[in-house]
Write a protein that holds these residues in place. Structure first.
Motif, PDB file in Angstrom:
ATOM      1  N   UNK A 105       0.818  -1.215   0.000  1.00  0.00           N
ATOM      2  CA  UNK A 105       0.000   0.000   0.000  1.00  0.00           C
ATOM      3  C   UNK A 105       0.844   1.252   0.000  1.00  0.00           C
TER       4      UNK A 105
ATOM      5  N   UNK B  28       0.454   3.524  -1.965  1.00  0.00           N
ATOM      6  CA  UNK B  28      -0.361   4.655  -2.400  1.00  0.00           C
ATOM      7  C   UNK B  28      -0.971   5.415  -1.237  1.00  0.00           C
ATOM      8  N   UNK B  29      -1.167   4.727  -0.109  1.00  0.00           N
ATOM      9  CA  UNK B  29      -1.823   5.402   1.000  1.00  0.00           C
ATOM     10  C   UNK B  29      -0.806   6.198   1.813  1.00  0.00           C
TER      11      UNK B  29
ATOM     12  N   UNK C 215       0.937   5.542   7.958  1.00  0.00           N
ATOM     13  CA  UNK C 215       0.033   5.258   9.071  1.00  0.00           C
ATOM     14  C   UNK C 215       0.763   5.540  10.373  1.00  0.00           C
ATOM     15  N   UNK C 216       0.236   6.460  11.132  1.00  0.00           N
ATOM     16  CA  UNK C 216       0.877   6.796  12.400  1.00  0.00           C
ATOM     17  C   UNK C 216       0.073   6.200  13.544  1.00  0.00           C
TER      18      UNK C 216
ATOM     19  N   UNK D 230       3.509   2.796  11.392  1.00  0.00           N
ATOM     20  CA  UNK D 230       3.195   1.388  11.235  1.00  0.00           C
ATOM     21  C   UNK D 230       3.200   1.024   9.751  1.00  0.00           C
ATOM     22  N   UNK D 231       3.707  -0.141   9.419  1.00  0.00           N
ATOM     23  CA  UNK D 231       3.723  -0.594   8.031  1.00  0.00           C
ATOM     24  C   UNK D 231       3.249  -2.028   7.984  1.00  0.00           C
ATOM     25  N   UNK D 232       2.906  -2.448   6.789  1.00  0.00           N
ATOM     26  CA  UNK D 232       2.425  -3.817   6.622  1.00  0.00           C
ATOM     27  C   UNK D 232       3.034  -4.402   5.370  1.00  0.00           C
TER      28      UNK D 232
ATOM     29  N   UNK E 294       3.257  -9.464   7.754  1.00  0.00           N
ATOM     30  CA  UNK E 294       4.215  -8.852   8.676  1.00  0.00           C
ATOM     31  C   UNK E 294       3.783  -7.447   9.046  1.00  0.00           C
ATOM     32  N   UNK E 295       4.009  -7.114  10.289  1.00  0.00           N
ATOM     33  CA  UNK E 295       3.716  -5.756  10.747  1.00  0.00           C
ATOM     34  C   UNK E 295       5.031  -5.135  11.197  1.00  0.00           C
TER      35      UNK E 295
ATOM     36  N   UNK F 195       6.699  -1.835  12.956  1.00  0.00           N
ATOM     37  CA  UNK F 195       6.442  -0.592  13.677  1.00  0.00           C
ATOM     38  C   UNK F 195       7.763   0.105  13.933  1.00  0.00           C
TER      39      UNK F 195
ATOM     40  N   UNK G 244      -6.238  -6.210  -0.196  1.00  0.00           N
ATOM     41  CA  UNK G 244      -4.910  -5.763   0.246  1.00  0.00           C
ATOM     42  C   UNK G 244      -4.975  -4.685   1.310  1.00  0.00           C
ATOM     43  N   UNK G 245      -6.048  -3.938   1.334  1.00  0.00           N
ATOM     44  CA  UNK G 245      -6.073  -2.811   2.253  1.00  0.00           C
ATOM     45  C   UNK G 245      -6.830  -3.167   3.525  1.00  0.00           C
TER      46      UNK G 245
ATOM     47  N   UNK H 283      -5.350  -0.870   9.709  1.00  0.00           N
ATOM     48  CA  UNK H 283      -4.282  -1.048  10.678  1.00  0.00           C
ATOM     49  C   UNK H 283      -4.884  -1.131  12.087  1.00  0.00           C
TER      50      UNK H 283
ATOM     51  N   UNK I  73      -5.319  -0.379  16.002  1.00  0.00           N
ATOM     52  CA  UNK I  73      -5.042   0.659  16.996  1.00  0.00           C
ATOM     53  C   UNK I  73      -5.640   0.194  18.297  1.00  0.00           C
TER      54      UNK I  73
ATOM     55  N   UNK J 204      -1.416  -0.292  18.442  1.00  0.00           N
ATOM     56  CA  UNK J 204      -0.611  -0.893  17.386  1.00  0.00           C
ATOM     57  C   UNK J 204      -0.237  -2.337  17.663  1.00  0.00           C
TER      58      UNK J 204
ATOM     59  N   UNK K  95      -3.274  -7.652  12.660  1.00  0.00           N
ATOM     60  CA  UNK K  95      -3.725  -7.024  11.413  1.00  0.00           C
ATOM     61  C   UNK K  95      -4.877  -7.840  10.850  1.00  0.00           C
TER      62      UNK K  95
END
Lengths: 228, 636
Positions: free
Chosen positions: A53, A55-56, A59-60, A146-148, A152-153, A155, B377-378, B381, B383, B385, B389
């Motif tokens: 993602x 394009x987005x 993410x905080x 935060x990423x995905x 996998x996540x 941070x 895919x989207x 996220x 919270x 954190x 997912x």
């Protein structure tokens, strides 16, 4: 009464059945590293390129974590429970989490493996734990990104001290945060049912791609505690 | 060694030695030495000349000793220095013999050294000529091959000015598609998997370098017309799997009647199948293949939905088409048209031109699949954190908010793509019907004018139309406006007084409703007009209970009195038969005292109503006629 007994039994039965068939993600594969504030922008840039993602927007998150502990009856190892809530997203439930002892394993295992059970709770969980006899060990606030990537996540966050003197104020002391260090903590984690070791190799591959900006490694806490 | 010296360790370089450099710059390395070869090489480096005579003598004695020892041990061990030692010993023997000879010859007592006369070398001119010729030929061939290579390079450089380099093109390809090197070949992936697709069919293609030699004889028969021959040739050649070749699209159209339900194989018009150019430029070729894959996934998904969906009229999946019933008597047909190479077996002829293709629905089908991909895919996220997912915010809140089973079940339900498309199709149908009914009414009814304004902003399943009913030239006196929401299978009508009326997809209902509104409008307008003219409305009823029963709606009526009260007009509106206007006046002109009603004063009572022959009245429309009627009755 008999009916109630019956329903409780079936609920527990279905839970144990779910546990046995390994569908509950209760294992966390985990890697940690850190990066100095000066280079965190570079890392974020690279992560944006690597992760899903693109394009987005970034993410905080801003969380507040409290760690409670309770001692067993025969003075055994205290049980630690973590309560975490989001400060920047209203209306999200608080989270109660148990994290087991991390298994470092030998060199062949690419990541740390630890038990992890989490559940969403209502906002009164702190009172509930205090009533149970839990004592607050420490608290901190974490703020970062935060990423995905697939499952996998990732941070990237900074740990902040909570100002005790300003805690009585309306903001709860979250407006004037003082950072603990001059670096960001980078965590790579996957929650999975036990026995899915293939994901650990994916994590190692991903960690390789972040080198040499950040070295994501298995960190042995025991060594940190007992070390010089 | 001085005290300031630095110890330097010297190691052999890791690379192998270069044995030869060929003309094209390729370096041929010598294979690395084995242990024993290395040893002998080192041993060969020993400089025996450095040894002085004393050391020699010492060595001789040592070697003699060694010799004795060696002779004593009948089977000498084969240690690495064995051959060296033997050679050294032989050399030493020869050198000492030579030294003896020289020392003897020096005194010239016992031995004299005479020069030996050398024979002149035999000259053979023919052999020399041949040798030179051969050497020259060798050199010439080397030069010629080098010149050939240079020429080739130059020619390629010239060509590259028009067509880009293979590597540049590969770079461009890499910017748009995923490429991977598998052993010696380059394999790419054109599937939508990274965008969230879960379709099983893989879209791998292979990238090869186009052969220049093979191109030139092949291209003239491939391109009969001149325009094709000067199309950009590429240094790349992509090979897509045969099932993704060709052109594909999703054909969507409505089918009105049952009789054409026969499963007909949809086919492309033959003209488009013919010009499937095998040697296309890589970009359109890959894009076409990607489109084929996309259409296949779309059709696959819809077919899956069609089989799983429970509907009163089951959806039919036959061959390459899906038939779903939208409204009674109307089916939506979604077909996958693929002009592949392998579909030569199914060339059933169908006249596709007869039923048009709905581009809007095709577009929304594409949009729906892309939305599905996006949703895959989207994931939101978590919270705080530390959460997992995947689950949505509602799922996360389900636990703390103690959601019951029904709420949880609702979370799992989502509309399938086919359902959404059917809804859109239903809406399109209903909208078209409504449009048709309104237009027809506007055309048929001239007296009050019916205008409809369609809202430009609408959703795929909802649109809105505002209807105004006014009379020509009297639009300030009365205006009836109503709003109709067109949903999937129902119409919702909101009238001016706030009443909400729900109607089904049957267009007759809408027609009847509009007709009722038209007559209501006439009645209201007449009363408003009467006010303007100074007439008085004595009575009105929108739902008149007397008279013949109307097939739809009710008759309405009103009674108007002139300013002096001497004239009365009664208007009766029947949705079926139209407007009837009757008038009465007092004092009545035809009053004759009878036995019962003797006195003259009774003539002031209104007489019997007489119908006006409305079609003979002057005036452009109903209100105009009414105005003229009122005016004439007031003046007379």
């Amino acid at each position: 009464m008999a009916m109630a007994q019956q329903t409780v039994n079936t609920a527990i039965d279905s839970l144990t059945a779910a546990l046995k068939s390994n569908i509950i993600p209760n294992q966390e594969y985990f890697l940690q590293g850190s990066i100095l504030d000066s280079s965190v922008e570079v890392l974020l840039h690279r992560l944006r390129g690597l992760c899903d993602n693109v394009d987005t927007n970034l993410e905080t998150f801003h969380d507040h974590e409290m760690c409670f502990s309770i001692r067993g009856p025969n003075n055994t190892q205290p049980l630690q429970l973590r309560v975490r809530r989001s400060l920047d997203h209203n209306g999200m439930p608080m989270q109660l989490r148990y994290i087991g002892q991390p298994e470092i394993g030998d060199k062949s295992r690419p990541t740390v493996l630890r038990n992890s059970i989490d559940i969403g709770t209502s906002n009164t969980v702190v009172e509930f734990l205090t009533e149970l006899g839990c004592r607050k060990d420490f608290e901190y606030s974490a703020k970062g990104y935060m990423f995905r990537k697939g499952r996998m996540k990732i941070t990237v966050f900074k740990v902040f001290k909570i100002d005790e003197t300003r805690k009585m104020m309306s903001s709860g002391g979250f407006d004037a945060l003082s950072p603990l260090t001059h670096s960001y903590l980078v965590e790579l984690s996957v929650l999975a049912p036990s026995g899915q070791d293939a994901i650990a190799d994916d994590m190692r591959c991903f960690a390789e791609q972040l080198r040499p900006l950040v070295q994501l490694e298995k960190i042995d806490y025991k060594r940190l505690v007992h070390g010089p | 060694m001085s005290a300031y010296s630095v110890n330097i360790s010297v190691e052999a370089p890791v690379e192998n030695q270069i044995q030869e450099i060929t003309y094209d710059g390729q370096e041929i390395y010598t294979p690395p030495l084995t242990m024993s070869e290395h040893l002998t090489k080192l041993a060969q480096k020993i400089d025996f000349a450095k040894c002085g005579p004393e050391e020699l003598n010492k060595e001789i004695t040592e070697i003699d000793k060694n010799e004795d020892e060696a002779e004593q041990s009948t089977a000498p061990p084969l240690w690495p220095w064995d051959s060296v030692r033997n050679k050294l010993r032989n050399a030493l023997t020869e050198v000492s013999v030579l030294a003896d000879v020289l020392s003897i010859a020096k005194d010239k007592h016992y031995m004299v050294l005479d020069p030996v006369p050398q024979e002149p070398p035999e000259l053979k001119p023919m052999v020399q000529v041949y040798a030179r010729k051969k050497a020259l030929a060798g050199a010439a061939s080397v030069l010629l091959s080098g010149a050939d290579r240079l020429k080739n390079l130059q020619a390629e450089a010239l060509r590259n000015r028009t067509t880009p380099d293979f590597h540049i093109e590969l770079l461009r390809l890499r910017q748009n598609f995923r490429l991977k090197k598998v052993s010696n070949s380059i394999v790419g992936d054109l599937s939508y998997r990274t965008a969230g697709s879960k379709f099983a069919q893989n879209g791998t293609f292979e990238v090869t370098k186009a052969e220049e030699d093979g191109d030139s004889p092949l291209s003239p028969p491939c391109s009969p017309n001149a325009s094709l021959s000067n199309k950009p040739t590429s240094a790349l050649r992509v090979t897509v799997p045969s099932e993704l070749q060709g052109v594909a699209f999703i054909k969507v159209f409505f089918q009105k009647d049952q009789d054409s339900l026969t499963a007909a194989q949809l086919n492309l018009p033959s003209s488009s199948t013919a010009n499937a150019i095998p040697d296309m430029y890589w970009q359109p070729k890959l894009e076409a293949a990607q489109n084929v894959l996309f259409c296949k996934e779309l059709f696959n998904q819809l077919a899956k939905d069609a089989v799983q969906l429970q509907s009163p009229i089951p959806h039919i999946v036959v061959g390459n088409q899906i038939i779903a019933s939208v409204l009674p008597g109307i089916q939506l047909v979604i077909g996958l048209c693929h002009s592949g190479v392998s579909t030569d077996g199914k060339t059933a002829v169908v006249p596709p031109s007869s039923n048009g293709h709905d581009h809007v629905l095709e577009h929304s089908l594409h949009q729906l699949l892309r939305e599905l991909h996006h949703k895959n895919t989207h994931h939101p996220f978590p919270h705080p954190s530390s959460g997992p997912i995947g689950p949505s915010k509602r799922r996360r809140l389900a636990g703390p908010c103690a959601a019951d089973r029904e709420e949880l079940m609702q979370m799992t339900q989502s509309e399938t793509m086919l359902e959404q498309v059917i809804k859109q199709a239903q809406h399109i149908n209903l909208r078209d019907r409504t449009l048709f009914v309104l237009d027809r009414l506007a055309k048929d009814i001239k007296d009050p004018l019916i205008t409809s304004h369609w809202n430009a902003l609408n959703s795929p399943t909802q649109s809105c139309v505002k209807i105004n009913i006014v009379a020509h030239m009297y639009d300030t006196i009365c205006r009836t406006s109503l709003l109709i929401h067109v949903n999937e299978t129902t119409l919702k009508c909101i009238t001016r007084d706030g009443r909400v009326i729900h109607m089904s997809y049957e267009s007759q209902e809408l027609r009847d409703f509009i007709m009722c509104q038209v007559y209501l409008h006439q009645m209201t307008a007449v009363q408003n007009l009467a006010k303007c003219m100074g007439w008085q409305c004595l009575a009105n009823s929108a739902q008149l209970g007397v008279g013949a029963v109307e097939p739809f709606g009710n008759a309405s009526s009103c009674v108007l009195a002139s300013p002096t009260g001497e004239r009365l007009i009664s208007v009766r509106c029947e949705p079926k038969s139209g407007v009837h206007v009757t008038i009465a006046q007092s004092p009545r002109k035809d009053f004759f005292p009878g036995q019962l009603v003797k006195e003259r004063k009774w003539e002031n009572l209104g007489g019997s109503f007489k119908e006006v022959r409305w079609d003979k009245m002057e005036g452009k429309n109903f209100l105009n006629k009414m105005e003229l009627l009122m005016a004439s009755l007031t003046s007379s």
